[in-house]
Design a protein around this motif. Structure first.
Motif, short mmCIF file in Angstrom:
data_model
loop_
_atom_site.label_atom_id
_atom_site.label_comp_id
_atom_site.label_asym_id
_atom_site.label_seq_id
_atom_site.Cartn_x
_atom_site.Cartn_y
_atom_site.Cartn_z
N LEU A 1 -12.18 -1.86 6.64
CA LEU A 1 -11.42 -2.25 5.45
C LEU A 1 -11.21 -1.07 4.50
N LEU A 2 -12.09 -0.07 4.59
CA LEU A 2 -12.03 1.07 3.69
C LEU A 2 -11.27 2.25 4.29
N ARG B 1 2.23 -1.48 1.17
CA ARG B 1 2.84 -0.91 -0.05
C ARG B 1 1.88 -0.88 -1.23
N GLY B 2 0.76 -1.57 -1.11
CA GLY B 2 -0.17 -1.63 -2.23
C GLY B 2 -1.21 -0.52 -2.16
N VAL B 3 -2.13 -0.55 -3.13
CA VAL B 3 -3.24 0.41 -3.15
C VAL B 3 -4.34 -0.14 -2.24
N THR C 1 -4.65 -6.19 6.12
CA THR C 1 -5.10 -7.50 6.60
C THR C 1 -3.91 -8.41 6.91
N ASN C 2 -2.69 -7.90 6.75
CA ASN C 2 -1.52 -8.70 7.10
C ASN C 2 -1.50 -9.02 8.58
N THR C 3 -1.13 -10.24 8.91
CA THR C 3 -1.10 -10.64 10.32
C THR C 3 0.09 -10.05 11.05
#
Length: 200
Positions: free
Chosen positions: A5-6, A22-24, A12-14
């Motif tokens: 995860l790091l 697009r996020g942090v 985590t999108n399927t």
């Protein structure tokens, strides 16, 4: 597995869409927390969820450190990362299949990292009997550092590394800063977690 995860680019999108990634990410969180001397620890229990723990120091200006020597070099290990220090004989060292060294402490086995070898120093103890093992930990990371001798505990003022040295990415090799000792010598402050990651 949880530490994926790091990792940079992990999502985590399927399924991949125009908005995924697009996020942090959590890798940015981990990097920024570690830059101020903190740690991010993830724990999970099946069916109950996950806990993210952020450990952030109150201040990085002054820290309690243990000065240790390896040959002619001096290093500072933050006191809050030290669990215990002890001497052992060469017979207590266990060699694994990858030629690594381990030691048994309180019924658990921990890797041994020799500071002399980690930084390619020309001087320093080679025989386990001649030096000291420092049992250190940071978050979920715990192992033993092999140094020549303990020089004593003291509060040190943390100095940031010069920009020129930072261009060599030394922070990812277990060096978080430095301090000037009373006699004018410079002591390198070790980052316990990053040193272990760099060696492994």
């Amino acid at each position: 597995i949880i530490n994926f995860l790091l990792m940079p680019g992990f999502s985590t999108n399927t399924e991949v869409t125009e908005f995924s990634g697009r996020g942090v990410g959590m890798d940015v969180v981990k990097k920024n927390v570690e830059e101020v001397g903190g740690a991010v620890v993830l724990t999970s229990e099946p069916g109950k969820g996950m806990t993210a723990t952020l450990k952030i120091p109150l201040t990085m200006a002054i820290l309690d450190g243990m000065e240790v020597s390896v040959g002619s070099s001096i290093f500072t290990i933050p006191i809050n990362n030290i669990r215990q220090s002890f001497k052992m004989s060469g017979a207590d060292i266990i060699h694994d299949a990858a030629h690594g060294e381990m030691v048994k402490v309180m019924n658990n086995f921990y890797s041994v990292i020799r500071v002399k070898d980690a930084y390619g120093l020309s001087t320093g103890c080679d025989e386990i009997e001649d030096g000291i093992l420092m049992w250190v930990e940071s978050g979920e990371c715990t192992y033993c550092l092999f140094v020549d001798e303990l020089m004593g505990e003291q509060q040190v003022v943390v100095k940031p590394l010069p920009n020129y040295i930072n261009t060599f990415n030394v922070k990812q090799h277990g060096i978080t800063g430095c301090t000037i000792l009373g006699d004018g010598n410079i002591s390198v402050i070790l980052d316990v977690a990053n040193l272990y990651s760099a060696i492994q």
